[in-house]
Scaffold this active site. Structure first.
Site, short mmCIF file in Angstrom:
data_model
loop_
_atom_site.label_atom_id
_atom_site.label_comp_id
_atom_site.label_asym_id
_atom_site.label_seq_id
_atom_site.Cartn_x
_atom_site.Cartn_y
_atom_site.Cartn_z
N LYS A 108 0.73 35.34 -27.71
CA LYS A 108 0.11 36.52 -28.30
C LYS A 108 -1.04 36.96 -27.41
CE LYS A 108 -1.93 38.08 -32.68
NZ LYS A 108 -2.39 37.65 -34.03
N HIS A 110 -3.19 39.55 -28.16
CA HIS A 110 -4.23 40.27 -28.88
C HIS A 110 -4.73 39.37 -30.01
CE1 HIS A 110 -0.44 41.07 -31.00
NE2 HIS A 110 -1.16 41.15 -32.10
#
Length: 223
Positions: A108, A110
Site C-alpha cells: 500500500k 498511501h
C-alpha cells in the site's frame, strides 16, 4: 490411532466441517497436481458458529501442544488473516493477550503504507494458516518475518496436516520438511489419520474411506 481415541472436540469439528461442506469428499485437483479424494476448504468457514469452533480449536493447540510461549500471531494473506484474528480473540477471552498481524498481497502506497498490518512483528511469532500442501505459502510468510530484525518464528499451527510426501526425495511430509528446515514445531488441529479414524467410526463412509486409504497408500508418509 483408533476411532475411540479421537477427542470429542475433534469429532465435533469434523462433523461440523462435513455438515457445512468445509470437508468434502469426491475428486479434487490440488496445487501439487495430485487428484485427492477429499478437500478441506477453509474459505467456507464463514458462519459465527464455525468460526467459534475453529478459534477454540486453534487456541487449544496453542496452549496444549509443542508450541512454546509466543507474543504475536501472524496470519498470511488471505485465509490466515481471519484465522489468526479469531484465535487472538479466543485467547484473550481465556486471559492470554497476544498481538495479531498480517500481510497484504500488494504494498500500500498511501495511508500507513507498507505490506504489514497490525501488531509490530517483534518477539516470538506463531504463524496461523489453513493447510500446508507444498509449503509455498508458509515459506513466503517466513521470508516476511526474516525482514523484521526483532521477529523470531517459534511455531506454526495449521488446520489440517494432509500427511503427504513433500518435495524431497526422502519420503518426508511437507510438515516434516518445514520443521526440519526452520527448526520450529508445526502443529495441526486435524491430520489425515484423524479423518480416517472418524470415517472408520461411523461405518457409513465405506467408499470415501476406501478412496482416502488408497490415496494415502500412494502419497502418504510412512507412520
Amino acid at each position: 490411532m483408533s476411532a475411540s481415541t479421537l477427542s470429542q472436540e475433534k469429532v465435533a469439528f469434523i462433523e461440523a466441517a462435513i455438515e457445512h461442506g468445509v470437508l468434502l469428499f469426491g475428486e479434487f485437483t490440488l496445487k501439487s497436481g495430485r487428484k485427492s479424494p477429499y478437500f478441506f476448504n477453509a474459505g467456507l468457514l464463514y458462519t459465527g458458529s464455525l468460526l467459534s469452533s475453529t478459534s477454540k480449536a486453534y487456541a487449544k493447540i496453542l496452549t496444549s501442544s509443542r508450541i512454546p510461549e509466543f507474543d504475536v500471531l501472524f496470519g498470511p494473506a488471505y485465509k490466515g488473516i481471519a484465522l489468526a484474528a479469531i484465535t487472538a480473540v479466543d485467547l484473550s477471552r481465556q486471559g492470554k493477550e497476544v498481538g495479531f498481524a498480517y500481510n497484504r498481497k500488494e504494498k500500500k502506497d498511501h495511508g500507513e503504507g507498507g505490506v504489514l498490518v497490525g501488531a509490530p512483528l517483534k518477539g516470538r511469532i506463531v504463524i496461523i494458516d489453513d493447510v500446508l500442501t507444498r509449503g509455498t505459502a508458509i515459506r513466503e510468510a517466513i521470508e516476511i518475518l526474516k525482514t523484521q530484525s526483532e521477529a523470531k518464528l517459534v511455531g506454526i499451527v495449521q488446520l489440517v496436516d494432509r500427511q503427504e510426501k513433500g518435495q524431497s526425495s526422502e519420503g518426508k511430509s511437507t510438515v516434516q520438511e518445514v520443521e526440519e528446515e526452520f527448526g520450529v514445531p508445526v502443529e495441526p488441529i486435524l491430520n489425515l489419520q484423524d479423518i480416517i479414524s472418524y470415517l472408520e467410526s461411523k461405518g457409513t463412509y465405506e467408499n470415501e474411506l476406501k478412496a482416502v486409504k488408497e490415496y494415502r497408500k500412494q502419497y502418504g508418509i510412512e507412520a
